[in-house]
Design a protein around this motif. Structure first.
Motif, mmCIF file in Angstrom:
data_model
loop_
_atom_site.group_PDB
_atom_site.id
_atom_site.type_symbol
_atom_site.label_atom_id
_atom_site.label_comp_id
_atom_site.label_asym_id
_atom_site.label_seq_id
_atom_site.Cartn_x
_atom_site.Cartn_y
_atom_site.Cartn_z
ATOM 1 N N SER A 1 0.812 -1.221 0.000
ATOM 2 C CA SER A 1 0.000 0.000 0.000
ATOM 3 C C SER A 1 0.846 1.273 0.000
ATOM 4 N N PRO B 1 8.373 11.483 6.646
ATOM 5 C CA PRO B 1 7.991 10.983 5.316
ATOM 6 C C PRO B 1 6.506 10.641 5.190
ATOM 7 N N GLY B 2 5.817 10.507 6.344
ATOM 8 C CA GLY B 2 4.416 10.098 6.311
ATOM 9 C C GLY B 2 4.299 8.604 5.995
ATOM 10 N N HIS C 1 14.358 3.542 -0.309
ATOM 11 C CA HIS C 1 13.234 4.311 -0.858
ATOM 12 C C HIS C 1 13.868 5.596 -1.414
HETATM 13 N N1 CP Z 1 6.375 8.239 2.417
HETATM 14 C C1 CP Z 1 5.773 7.201 1.799
HETATM 15 O O1 CP Z 1 6.429 6.341 1.162
HETATM 16 O O2 CP Z 1 4.418 7.188 1.949
HETATM 17 P P1 CP Z 1 3.434 6.117 1.268
HETATM 18 O O3 CP Z 1 3.735 4.779 1.907
HETATM 19 O O4 CP Z 1 2.049 6.609 1.526
HETATM 20 O O5 CP Z 1 3.765 6.071 -0.200
#
Ligand code: CP
Length: 306
Positions: free
Chosen positions: A55, A263-264, A136
């Motif tokens: 997700s 980063p959320g 990432h």
């Molecule tokens: N920061 C980030 O990778 O968020 P998502 O998992 O919502 O893509």
């Protein structure tokens, strides 16, 4: 100068010149995002697949928007609703998608190394949108872009990555990228969340959040990744918040300018208080806006490279 690779799998080993080129190119695209018509024909005729096995809100929407802003044709694949549920292997899925003539694949997967594997079975440009606990890279690039935008530089800054380092792909990409760009990087968190031997990457490890606030220009606060069982490495979320949570009281105690990144998605009241998450020190939504420009830059630089 073009990028040195036709893929973006991680920031480990990526030359400083490549990172600089991506950040500088992103500045141009950031300007495009302020125009009334936020679209350029740069990748017209290119077909890009967003292959998401895990997700995502920010990364997925940001990549899709970046592709649309560059006039590429975009296809979205999600594991749920696909023939994966009928037993089709990952390799067969990719081979079938590639048979439809795609130019680039953006991949998010729960297993580390999947983007690398894709480079062996596909001729498309591969971009890692997060692989397991590994890397990432576009997140770290947008973090660096946002730091540079706010503070005018990266070189010489003191940046502390706070929290759940052991389960984080964002941490590793940030460590590699920030160190290449000349920042002084440290990590702060409970011992159970810091991987053994991480000092070999050239970072300092501390376990006191007040020390981190007092001695750094930037804190990059990571999410406690409950879906990767991070909760089992700490006694409780409340205890984590008490010892490592970024709160207004803690920040105000030191009365200094500090930039807070995250980063959320955020766990409000765990790694960061709501007051800080919405307050004057943080640049969390700037990171999200800049993410589109940074991903436009990566897509453009890779998509126009043979
Ligand atoms: N920061 C980030 O990778 O968020 P998502 O998992 O919502 O893509």
């Amino acid at each position: 100068m073009p990028l040195s690779s036709r893929h973006l799998l991680g920031l480990q080993g990526v030359p400083r010149e490549d990172i600089q080129l991506i950040l500088d190119t992103a500045t141009t695209f950031r300007e495009v995002l302020e125009r009334p018509i936020k679209k350029v024909p740069t990748l017209q005729g290119k077909t890009i697949v967003n292959l998401f096995y895990e997700s995502s809100t920010r990364t997925r929407i940001s990549f899709e928007l970046a592709q649309k802003r560059l006039s590429a044709d975009t296809i979205n694949f999600s594991k749920s609703g696909s023939s994966t549920s009928k037993g089709e292997t990952f390799k067969d899925t990719v081979k079938n998608i590639e048979a439809m003539k795609v130019d680039m694949i953006i991949v998010r997967h729960e297993s580390a190394g999947v983007p690398q594997f894709l480079t062996r079975i596909s001729n498309a440009n591969i971009i890692n949108a997060g692989d397991g606990r590994h890397e990432h890279p576009t997140q770290a690039l947008l973090d660096m872009y946002s730091i540079r935008e706010r503070l005018g530089k990266i070189e010489g800054l003191k940046v502390c990555i706070v929290g759940n380092i052991a389960h984080s792909r964002v941490a590793l990409s940030n460590i590699h990228g920030l160190k290449s760009m000349g920042a002084e990087v440290s990590l702060c968190g409970p011992k159970t969340m810091i991987p053994k031997g991480i000092e070999s990457t050239g970072v300092k490890v501390i376990h006191n959040i007040d020390e981190a606030i007092a001695n750094n220009d930037v804190l990059n606060v990571l999410r406690i990744q409950l879906e990767r069982k991070a909760g089992s490495t700490i006694p409780s979320l409340r205890e984590y918040h008490n010892y490592f949570g970024i709160t207004s009281e803690r920040l105000e105690k030191f009365n200094r300018d500090i930039v807070i990144l995250h980063p959320g998605p955020i766990n409000r009241g765990v790694e960061i208080s709501s007051e800080v998450a919405d307050g004057p020190y943080q640049i969390i939504l700037d990171q999200v806006t800049n993410g589109v420009a940074v991903r436009m830059a990566v897509l453009y630089l890779l998509g126009t490279k043979n």
